[in-house]
Design a protein around this motif. Structure first.
Motif, PDB file in Angstrom:
ATOM      1  N   PRO A  80     -19.370   4.265  -1.658  1.00  0.00           N
ATOM      2  CA  PRO A  80     -18.453   5.297  -2.162  1.00  0.00           C
ATOM      3  C   PRO A  80     -19.079   6.022  -3.344  1.00  0.00           C
ATOM      4  N   PRO A  94     -10.944  11.587   0.552  1.00  0.00           N
ATOM      5  CA  PRO A  94     -10.662  10.618   1.616  1.00  0.00           C
ATOM      6  C   PRO A  94     -11.088   9.197   1.238  1.00  0.00           C
ATOM      7  N   VAL A  95     -12.115   9.071   0.430  1.00  0.00           N
ATOM      8  CA  VAL A  95     -12.565   7.741   0.007  1.00  0.00           C
ATOM      9  C   VAL A  95     -11.967   7.396  -1.353  1.00  0.00           C
ATOM     10  N   LEU A 154      -9.253   8.164  -2.797  1.00  0.00           N
ATOM     11  CA  LEU A 154      -7.824   7.811  -2.819  1.00  0.00           C
ATOM     12  C   LEU A 154      -7.581   6.352  -2.427  1.00  0.00           C
ATOM     13  N   ARG A 155      -8.635   5.683  -1.920  1.00  0.00           N
ATOM     14  CA  ARG A 155      -8.470   4.262  -1.613  1.00  0.00           C
ATOM     15  C   ARG A 155      -8.397   3.417  -2.884  1.00  0.00           C
ATOM     16  N   LEU A 176      -2.340  15.061  -2.589  1.00  0.00           N
ATOM     17  CA  LEU A 176      -3.339  14.381  -1.748  1.00  0.00           C
ATOM     18  C   LEU A 176      -4.635  15.171  -1.626  1.00  0.00           C
ATOM     19  N   PHE A 177      -4.520  16.414  -1.213  1.00  0.00           N
ATOM     20  CA  PHE A 177      -5.703  17.248  -1.053  1.00  0.00           C
ATOM     21  C   PHE A 177      -5.372  18.613  -1.653  1.00  0.00           C
ATOM     22  N   PRO A 205     -11.717  18.947   0.334  1.00  0.00           N
ATOM     23  CA  PRO A 205     -11.613  18.528   1.731  1.00  0.00           C
ATOM     24  C   PRO A 205     -10.167  18.751   2.210  1.00  0.00           C
ATOM     25  N   HIS A 248       2.040  14.341   2.522  1.00  0.00           N
ATOM     26  CA  HIS A 248       2.179  15.798   2.522  1.00  0.00           C
ATOM     27  C   HIS A 248       0.773  16.371   2.436  1.00  0.00           C
ATOM     28  N   PRO A 254      -2.384  19.494   3.278  1.00  0.00           N
ATOM     29  CA  PRO A 254      -2.566  20.945   3.151  1.00  0.00           C
ATOM     30  C   PRO A 254      -2.267  21.682   4.462  1.00  0.00           C
ATOM     31  N   PHE A 269      -6.301  15.023   8.220  1.00  0.00           N
ATOM     32  CA  PHE A 269      -5.761  14.443   6.989  1.00  0.00           C
ATOM     33  C   PHE A 269      -5.069  13.113   7.273  1.00  0.00           C
ATOM     34  N   ALA A 281      -7.700  10.504   7.764  1.00  0.00           N
ATOM     35  CA  ALA A 281      -8.302  10.098   6.489  1.00  0.00           C
ATOM     36  C   ALA A 281      -7.350   9.186   5.720  1.00  0.00           C
ATOM     37  N   GLY A 319      -7.262   5.448   6.012  1.00  0.00           N
ATOM     38  CA  GLY A 319      -8.167   4.730   5.118  1.00  0.00           C
ATOM     39  C   GLY A 319      -7.522   4.357   3.798  1.00  0.00           C
ATOM     40  N   VAL A 320      -6.414   4.999   3.480  1.00  0.00           N
ATOM     41  CA  VAL A 320      -5.754   4.789   2.183  1.00  0.00           C
ATOM     42  C   VAL A 320      -4.495   3.931   2.338  1.00  0.00           C
ATOM     43  N   GLY A 329     -16.330  17.282   5.589  1.00  0.00           N
ATOM     44  CA  GLY A 329     -15.242  16.689   4.812  1.00  0.00           C
ATOM     45  C   GLY A 329     -14.467  15.667   5.630  1.00  0.00           C
ATOM     46  N   ALA A 337     -14.697  10.345   5.610  1.00  0.00           N
ATOM     47  CA  ALA A 337     -13.870   9.139   5.683  1.00  0.00           C
ATOM     48  C   ALA A 337     -14.528   8.087   6.567  1.00  0.00           C
ATOM     49  N   HIS A 356     -17.438   5.950   5.313  1.00  0.00           N
ATOM     50  CA  HIS A 356     -17.090   4.929   4.334  1.00  0.00           C
ATOM     51  C   HIS A 356     -16.167   3.851   4.883  1.00  0.00           C
TER      52      HIS A 356
END
Lengths: 444, 444
Positions: free
Chosen positions: A110, A131-132, A134-135, A434-435, A444, B166, B168, B200, B203, B206-207, B397, B401, B404
């Motif tokens: 990461p 995306p990474v 936020l883990r 989030l994004f 992203p 939520h 984009p 999204f 991704a 992953g969280v 982008g 995810a 990783h």
């Protein structure tokens, strides 16, 4: 130890990290990300992260330890092993004699260590690698708190006779305010991203009386600040048959209480992790009229704001501190904002027409919610537009609802990301999005 | 009788039409729209409509009857009067000796009579006048059913460890599919309206492992059909640590059951009004593999679809009828669609790589949901893009995810308006959309 990449076949009884201690003495299957690997001389610790938290896996067999050599952090693992009590392990249990299977390929490193308690990265790094990034439990937590907040918002309204609606995000004219709209090519015609569901939710008062929407709104904000986003999640409410804005404020009070309660119940761990002090929402949130607020500011500060049509940020902070001191409340309603600074659909204050039946809700020094009573008579809309020198033409679709009978009504809009930022003490609203999308960011 | 337009001051104890009979013998306040006025020789009936239903107000005093002369239908009224039992009145009660106050100006006549049981208007008339037309109980009902459906969707997922997100709605590249995107001017740069939250939500597996979103998606559909909209509400789900697409299908089954249950409980009156037959969702929805479905069609119809990469609408209807006949189910999973017709992120079927671990859910003859297992290994994404002759560049982008560490995962998307249309038997999806947006429609 087996490092295979086989992924099919049923997984009997996966156990989450948080439930591990209930299985002491038994064999279980854990699945998650390799949060951290610590290789000592005679033991390798694997810390596994799943949606419920962390668990510790202990390798002592020399060949198993050797097999762990190729495991990089963030690789997805399945672990079968025995739950063994160990007071030193996090949660009082760890997994011993494990068989470890990689479910993903070896993860690339990461952009920063996700296992460190603090986040060792700047905001741009976090956002570029969302995306990474936020883990990381601290970066993930605000979004769990946001989800809990929205659940509380909806539950309060569902039990009060409100109906959820879904309205267009693309409109033919920039009705809310002429500035700050994004233009779209709509099959060759001009269209715009909706800045709010304002007109739709008002029209729907004519259908359902009480409505809410939780959806994206778009502002082409040319400001690159810690408080502005080009897309945010607006929690919108509108209700009919109110006597004035105070009935709207009473609903907002109940909604906030439900949001705070939901956060306390559904995101307890995230609140503990971020040291969130969930506010107490008083039975009755104190309120002060705009004119009285200006008097107060003039008396107690070295500025005299009287004559100004709005409150400066410093004055919002002053009023918030005053409400906490005098009323023990972290929330304060400022009512009666001058008509000059409110949208044309705002209902004036009866008897003092330069003021309005509107309000802002201040929370910890910042405006969190804007709302008020709206005009509901067709003639009043025509007058209001004329006074602002605007033609009713572009508003024809909007005004139709009022030609056909609308009750006195009002509502409010609460920015989800702003609420979460205040709650978690975030220094930038992008930490609770989030994004994020802004002047400079589309990925992203 | 007083016809004033005063609207301020508290309204003590407003009673809803549905609760009227509980107040028999007492004075109450009703508020609502004048749904219908019927002036007879010695009596005037006012039928009042509020969010709960209809109530009847009886004027017999000659001066009160005369005062009602100026009341037009859809005018908003407050009625104070006595609840009197009358077996002939709707609900067994009516309001007598009323004092009637208009809360709005006299309403302009609606484009068609809202009080007639059937809707005496064409679809374009309904859509052009949506803010008023949707007040008709039959036109309003689908939206109450939609709201109940979404509530069921969320409750099923909330209790299964899912987190709401939520994401984009504006993206830098048209990643889901190159065609049918709306272009936006984003502070001078090119951007697009998101066609789905697909990347999204993946991704975010992953969280949070398990996520859902209920939000707008945008398709620049050049087709002017009864099934296509340019904006619709997508109910999106994605979950990690699945063994294959069947675990996704099991979640979808539970979600559908919760939606049907919520509709039955929360929109009972609307279902009765529209004669909605809420489907029974079997414990296990029958499923058929795409290859077997083609065999079946070849055997039982005069077409041989083998070799075709997709099902024709007529064949979807055939399969739906077959599932109902053979399995007593209005739902049918068709699994294993050919990879050639699925997006690049689709997971192939192990051992039969020309097929996929994907599914469509057919409901009453139409595809309602698409879903499946996704690729989760970075290398597999690179391979898949290369096989399609696409560069990984625009997907950087998205692919991050997977570099990783991502678990096996899958999900689905359900179109809310399409579900509601199927449920209510609507002939056009625009009847289940509040303010539809399409090739020709940007207003109201």
């Amino acid at each position: 130890m087996m490092i295979s990449q086989q992924t099919t076949g049923p997984v009997p009884g996966r156990v989450l990290a948080a439930d591990l201690s209930r299985h002491a003495g038994h064999d279980v299957v854990l699945e998650g990300w390799l949060h951290r690997k610590r290789a000592l001389k005679s033991v390798v610790f694997l810390v596994l992260r799943d949606r419920s938290g962390l668990s510790q896996v202990v390798l002592t067999d020399p060949s198993a330890m050797a097999g762990a050599d190729g495991l990089t952090e963030e690789t997805v693992l399945r672990v079968r092993g025995t739950v063994t009590e160990n007071p030193q392990a996090p949660g009082g249990c760890e997994v011993t004699s494990p068989e470890v299977t990689a479910l993903s390929g070896p993860a690339a490193a990461p952009p920063f260590d996700l296992y460190r308690p603090a986040v060792p990265a700047t905001l741009p790094t976090v956002l570029d690698h969302a995306p990474v990034a936020l883990r990381h439990p601290r970066l993930r937590a605000p979004h769990a708190i946001a989800a809990a907040s929205v659940a509380g918002f909806r539950s309060a309204l569902d039990t009060r006779g409100f109906t959820e609606i879904h309205t267009p995000k693309v409109v033919a004219s920039a009705t809310e305010s002429g500035a700050n709209v994004f233009a779209i090519d709509w099959f060759g015609s001009d269209a715009y991203l909706a800045q709010s569901p304002q007109f739709f939710k008002q029209a729907m008062v004519g259908v359902f009386e009480r409505v809410y929407e939780t959806g994206p709104v778009f502002r082409a904000e040319p400001h690159d600040t810690a408080r502005h986003l080009a897309q945010y999640t607006s929690l919108d409410v509108e209700l009919g048959f109110v006597s004035d804005h105070r009935e709207v404020m009473a609903v907002l009070r109940d909604v906030l209480a439900a949001m705070a309660d939901s956060v306390t119940r559904r995101a307890a761990e995230e609140c503990a992790l971020l040291d969130v002090d969930v506010p107490r929402v008083p039975e009755r949130i104190p309120e002060i009229h705009f004119a009285d607020a200006q008097e107060l500011i003039a008396r107690h500060t070295d500025k005299d704001p009287r004559g100004e049509p709005d409150l400066a940020p410093a004055h919002e902070r002053f009023l918030s501190a005053w409400a906490l001191r005098e009323h023990g409340s972290e929330f304060l309603f400022v009512t009666g904002y001058p008509m000059a600074k409110r949208p044309f659909y705002t209902h004036p204050e009866p008897g003092r027409e330069e003021y309005s039946n509107s309000f802002d809700l201040l929370f910890r020094g910042l405006e969190l919610v804007t709302g008020g009573q709206r005009l509901h008579r067709y003639e009043d809309y025509l007058d209001a537009l004329q006074r602002r020198g605007e033609s009713p033409e572009p508003y024809a679709g909007y005004l139709a609802a009022f030609r056909h009978g609308m009750p006195p009504h009002g509502g409010f809009a609460l920015g989800l990301e702003r609420w979460t930022a205040r709650l978690t003490g975030a220094d930038n609203i992008r930490r609770t999005t989030l994004f994020p999308r802004d002047l400079h960011r589309l990925t992203p």
